[in-house]
Design a protein around this motif. Sequence first.
Motif, PDB file in Angstrom:
ATOM      1  N   LYS A 148      16.857  -0.292  55.812  1.00  0.00           N
ATOM      2  CA  LYS A 148      18.073   0.348  55.838  1.00  0.00           C
ATOM      3  C   LYS A 148      18.988   0.037  56.933  1.00  0.00           C
ATOM      4  O   LYS A 148      20.279   0.382  57.096  1.00  0.00           O
ATOM      5  CB  LYS A 148      17.743   1.977  55.723  1.00  0.00           C
ATOM      6  CG  LYS A 148      17.168   2.468  54.530  1.00  0.00           C
ATOM      7  CD  LYS A 148      16.802   3.878  54.956  1.00  0.00           C
ATOM      8  CE  LYS A 148      15.746   4.206  53.705  1.00  0.00           C
ATOM      9  NZ  LYS A 148      15.477   5.824  53.473  1.00  0.00           N
ATOM     10  N   ALA A 149      18.531  -0.663  57.947  1.00  0.00           N
ATOM     11  CA  ALA A 149      19.078  -0.745  59.141  1.00  0.00           C
ATOM     12  C   ALA A 149      20.688  -1.169  59.117  1.00  0.00           C
ATOM     13  O   ALA A 149      21.545  -0.590  59.825  1.00  0.00           O
ATOM     14  CB  ALA A 149      18.496  -1.896  60.079  1.00  0.00           C
ATOM     15  N   SER A 150      20.832  -2.398  58.172  1.00  0.00           N
ATOM     16  CA  SER A 150      22.296  -2.686  58.301  1.00  0.00           C
ATOM     17  C   SER A 150      23.031  -2.159  57.406  1.00  0.00           C
ATOM     18  O   SER A 150      24.127  -1.752  57.780  1.00  0.00           O
ATOM     19  CB  SER A 150      22.540  -4.191  57.849  1.00  0.00           C
ATOM     20  OG  SER A 150      21.902  -4.146  56.628  1.00  0.00           O
ATOM     21  N   ALA A 169      22.754   1.515  56.671  1.00  0.00           N
ATOM     22  CA  ALA A 169      22.987   2.772  56.926  1.00  0.00           C
ATOM     23  C   ALA A 169      24.034   2.804  58.241  1.00  0.00           C
ATOM     24  O   ALA A 169      24.627   3.810  58.343  1.00  0.00           O
ATOM     25  CB  ALA A 169      21.711   3.442  57.446  1.00  0.00           C
ATOM     26  N   ARG A 170      24.486   1.428  58.592  1.00  0.00           N
ATOM     27  CA  ARG A 170      25.341   1.553  59.681  1.00  0.00           C
ATOM     28  C   ARG A 170      26.907   1.575  59.069  1.00  0.00           C
ATOM     29  O   ARG A 170      27.832   2.138  59.807  1.00  0.00           O
ATOM     30  CB  ARG A 170      25.320   0.422  60.523  1.00  0.00           C
ATOM     31  CG  ARG A 170      24.349   0.624  61.726  1.00  0.00           C
ATOM     32  CD  ARG A 170      24.441  -0.286  62.851  1.00  0.00           C
ATOM     33  NE  ARG A 170      23.056  -0.759  63.379  1.00  0.00           N
ATOM     34  CZ  ARG A 170      22.508  -1.731  62.924  1.00  0.00           C
ATOM     35  NH1 ARG A 170      22.816  -2.505  62.156  1.00  0.00           N
ATOM     36  NH2 ARG A 170      21.079  -1.707  63.453  1.00  0.00           N
ATOM     37  N   ARG A 171      27.174   1.170  57.979  1.00  0.00           N
ATOM     38  CA  ARG A 171      28.333   1.219  57.297  1.00  0.00           C
ATOM     39  C   ARG A 171      28.639   2.711  56.712  1.00  0.00           C
ATOM     40  O   ARG A 171      27.888   3.216  56.245  1.00  0.00           O
ATOM     41  CB  ARG A 171      28.526   0.317  56.040  1.00  0.00           C
ATOM     42  CG  ARG A 171      28.016  -1.095  56.752  1.00  0.00           C
ATOM     43  CD  ARG A 171      28.532  -2.182  55.566  1.00  0.00           C
ATOM     44  NE  ARG A 171      27.881  -3.422  56.160  1.00  0.00           N
ATOM     45  CZ  ARG A 171      27.025  -4.022  55.343  1.00  0.00           C
ATOM     46  NH1 ARG A 171      26.594  -3.585  54.371  1.00  0.00           N
ATOM     47  NH2 ARG A 171      26.680  -5.179  55.962  1.00  0.00           N
ATOM     48  N   THR A 203      20.421   5.019  51.085  1.00  0.00           N
ATOM     49  CA  THR A 203      21.027   5.469  52.673  1.00  0.00           C
ATOM     50  C   THR A 203      21.971   6.616  51.991  1.00  0.00           C
ATOM     51  O   THR A 203      22.458   7.066  53.148  1.00  0.00           O
ATOM     52  CB  THR A 203      21.836   4.221  53.011  1.00  0.00           C
ATOM     53  OG1 THR A 203      22.619   4.013  51.931  1.00  0.00           O
ATOM     54  CG2 THR A 203      20.911   3.334  53.390  1.00  0.00           C
ATOM     55  N   ARG A 259      23.417   8.838  55.183  1.00  0.00           N
ATOM     56  CA  ARG A 259      25.120   8.614  55.533  1.00  0.00           C
ATOM     57  C   ARG A 259      25.640  10.174  55.402  1.00  0.00           C
ATOM     58  O   ARG A 259      26.516  10.595  56.090  1.00  0.00           O
ATOM     59  CB  ARG A 259      25.777   7.817  54.569  1.00  0.00           C
ATOM     60  CG  ARG A 259      25.467   6.284  54.780  1.00  0.00           C
ATOM     61  CD  ARG A 259      25.678   5.672  56.227  1.00  0.00           C
ATOM     62  NE  ARG A 259      27.158   6.241  56.890  1.00  0.00           N
ATOM     63  CZ  ARG A 259      27.245   6.026  58.119  1.00  0.00           C
ATOM     64  NH1 ARG A 259      26.647   4.983  58.893  1.00  0.00           N
ATOM     65  NH2 ARG A 259      28.573   6.457  58.633  1.00  0.00           N
ATOM     66  N   VAL A 299      24.934  11.949  58.639  1.00  0.00           N
ATOM     67  CA  VAL A 299      25.728  11.328  59.657  1.00  0.00           C
ATOM     68  C   VAL A 299      27.245  11.652  59.561  1.00  0.00           C
ATOM     69  O   VAL A 299      27.626  12.187  60.513  1.00  0.00           O
ATOM     70  CB  VAL A 299      25.593   9.976  59.688  1.00  0.00           C
ATOM     71  CG1 VAL A 299      26.682   9.319  60.785  1.00  0.00           C
ATOM     72  CG2 VAL A 299      24.054   9.392  60.060  1.00  0.00           C
ATOM     73  N   GLU A 300      27.648  11.728  58.508  1.00  0.00           N
ATOM     74  CA  GLU A 300      29.020  11.863  58.332  1.00  0.00           C
ATOM     75  C   GLU A 300      29.479  13.680  58.043  1.00  0.00           C
ATOM     76  O   GLU A 300      30.627  13.962  58.563  1.00  0.00           O
ATOM     77  CB  GLU A 300      29.659  11.084  57.184  1.00  0.00           C
ATOM     78  CG  GLU A 300      29.552   9.554  57.649  1.00  0.00           C
ATOM     79  CD  GLU A 300      30.195   8.971  56.638  1.00  0.00           C
ATOM     80  OE1 GLU A 300      31.151   9.151  55.765  1.00  0.00           O
ATOM     81  OE2 GLU A 300      29.890   7.496  56.459  1.00  0.00           O
ATOM     82  N   HIS A 359      15.261   9.208  62.556  1.00  0.00           N
ATOM     83  CA  HIS A 359      16.764   9.416  63.153  1.00  0.00           C
ATOM     84  C   HIS A 359      17.098  10.321  63.968  1.00  0.00           C
ATOM     85  O   HIS A 359      17.462  11.443  63.664  1.00  0.00           O
ATOM     86  CB  HIS A 359      17.570   9.320  61.777  1.00  0.00           C
ATOM     87  CG  HIS A 359      17.273   8.425  60.545  1.00  0.00           C
ATOM     88  ND1 HIS A 359      17.306   6.909  60.788  1.00  0.00           N
ATOM     89  CD2 HIS A 359      16.580   8.352  59.517  1.00  0.00           C
ATOM     90  CE1 HIS A 359      16.884   6.357  59.985  1.00  0.00           C
ATOM     91  NE2 HIS A 359      16.334   7.206  59.039  1.00  0.00           N
TER      92      HIS A 359
END
Lengths: 445, 393
Positions: free
Chosen positions: A26-28, A30-32, A174, A178, A181-182, A211
């Motif tokens: 998920k690393a890349s 989940a950053r978007r 993800t 997300r 996070v948002e 997380h």
Amino acid sequence: MQMSLLTHLLGPRSAFDGGLYLPDRKASLARRPIQTLHPEGPLHVPLTVRRDLPTEPVVRPGDRVVLGQALSRAANDQAVGVHAPCAGTIEALKRVWTVEDGFLPGAILSPDGSNERTRQHQGWDNESIIVQLAENGVVCDTPRAPLHVVMREAISAGVTDLIVNAMETEPYLTADLRTLVEFPGRMIDTTCELADALGVSRAILAVPFRHRRVVRRLQSEAAGRYVEIVALSNPYPQCHPVMLLKAVLDREVAPGASIFTEDAIVLPMATVRRASDALLSDLPTTHALMTVAGDIVEHAGTYRVPIGTRLSDLAKRVGLVAPAAQVIYGGPLTGSAFGYEEAVVTPDSKALLLFGRADISRPVPCVRCGWCVEDCPVGIDPPALMRLETESVCSDQKRTSLRACIECGLCSHVCPSRLPLSETIVRNRIRFTGGDSATEGGTRH
Amino acid sequence: MTTEASWLLSPAALRGEAPHRRGVSTHRHILRTWIAAAGVVGLVGCALFGIDALRVIIVTLLFTFGVDLMFVVTMRRASGGRLSRTFLIGVLAGLTLPADVDWHVAAICGTVAATVGNVIFGGWLHPALVGRVFVQFLFWEKLSLAGATVAVGPVLSAAHLFMGDLNQAAKVEHYEGWMETTPPSSKDALLLTPPLWSLRRFAQGHIPADGDLQFEPLLRDALPPWIDALIGAVPGGIGETSTLSIIIVGFFLIYRGYLRWQLPVAVLVSAFVAASILPIESGGNYVWFPVFAVEGGRAVGLAYVLYHLTAGQLMLGAFLLAGDVVSSPMRAHGQVVYGIGIGVLTIFMRLYGVLECECYWAILIMNVFVGTIDRFTSRRVLGTAPVDEAVPA
């Protein structure tokens, strides 16, 4: 939450025997941030959310609709209507194909590009939360039913604990992460509202300890509220309701029983997210939040996709670097593989995974390595249950084991001999117990 | 860029049930790693016992593999991974044989391992060990240590590793340890006493006490320095002696996840405990708890127990033979029980038994109980009562 220094550094221990820490990939992704895809072609909107829930269309071909306008109306109190995911014109009423339900009645909607939407209610109205959920067409993922039906069942079963499941331990997915996070505050607010409506005494939000910043943010948002944030270790399948109940409340659901028998209800994060739109903004469910990922996807990420978008169009829009050899609807361990061009996004779609190489190899005889037995989260013996396939009788003990299986697919995943363990166990359960998974209480499918 | 062509390769290949992504370790990886591990131990054996060791391993391997291949071809019982496993069994069977046996001993060992162990018993008794104990009976005069008044076996000296001739062996008068001792000129190998033979004789009271000192004659006169037992410069099977290399490849298997650490630990700890407690005969009476013996301010009892751990087949058994996936229990809990059985039986048979290859016998005996162990260590199904509280239907 009181934690010792060691727990703070290493994280909590796994809360059940078995399970496996999968590479989460998920690393890349989940950053978007979440991106909204606007409809480009005609949408093939299914007019009901499950095959056995009857609805009546309220539009006719040629009608103009706006975003959020009802396209169909529930024909009984078990069903919910579906709302237009964009403004446009109804081209036709004809069947559409979904991965979970096959053909459903549907409407072809040509978007006209305007942002026109139905007028929103300002502030709270006098209707109950459950009526608001039903009117806005909110569906629950597990059990797969309209949320107001699930909540009514839970209230009549007298549940005392609400667990919101944000574990998402399957690789690639993800959407829940997300969301946290948002919109952490919205999720806390909605959890409080749902807990109020259910009349539970405890409301718990389970999040992966991995997380840590998300956990801290949620703890600060939840300060003074009665939602408890529980940070858990995340071996797969900690995301399954049965394992979550074991981890959070240390209650064990009997094989074959509904989770309501343990006085608890587990709602997935995705459901709470849909309920937050319905309750806090009075917006109907018109989009699905989906992870689109896989080794051939060019712009992998989390997308807000209008319901009725064809999955093949979605795949083309995110960009493929090579043709797909395997397309999975849902998570890599529990989803369904499909290959039909016409499949569309439904309100409860959670992921579309595209791989350039199918992971298929021929099974060889069991070598008794015992990995499946050690990793099984519910403690059954998968090879023994697989051998039932060639037998005609089944002992009571094995029947209990068949009912206890939660279909996480971990046994097949780890098997070095590539035996179809979990697939065969599902078949044997239907054959010997004549029914669906007991632990899912008939509420999932 | 986006491919403009079809987004799918072919819809026909897309059916399939969950889970769609599989773990990375397949039976091929497991067997290759095991074969590599056994190969490393065999290589160290070739260094210590010369080209003869390679000859024995290759003959055993050829016969095991060839006989099983004949069975697979004639009976059409081919299944994925079967021949790789047979290859591993062949290498392991070769490792259990001494390097100075005739080629027909190795051939019979391999043939019996393939026919009796693999084909008839289907692998639930460790096939390599079935072959090994068979030739132990068949060629008793050649392989047994018990008959000889002074058992000796050859080991290449440090200057003649790999290339020396094992038949050019000579006894030396004052043995100071393998690194320090050189054989007489024109000889490549040293004739040494196996520590296992000395330990067995000591347990039966055949090494007389020197005044008050019971253990000192054993440690001083009969056994080589412990470092020899660690690097493997003692007589014995090709792969049995090199303790250090066995431990290193065992750790690698554990690191890869193809061997559970509980099993070798259970074997070695239980062997340690058994050797510490079980009595030895000395001057007509039995001395219990030999581990606590102290003579002249030295912990000779502890040294005696450590020699037990490094002597004979115990190390090879603990790391490479007991951990065989087909013939060992499924769960780590079961493997602990199995390992304790192997460790205790090995030491017991070594001290009081007449059978040689006691560790191989212990593994074969415990193989018989694997089904029982599996049943008693089965897991509790979530949401049901514990197994012992369950009411029988």
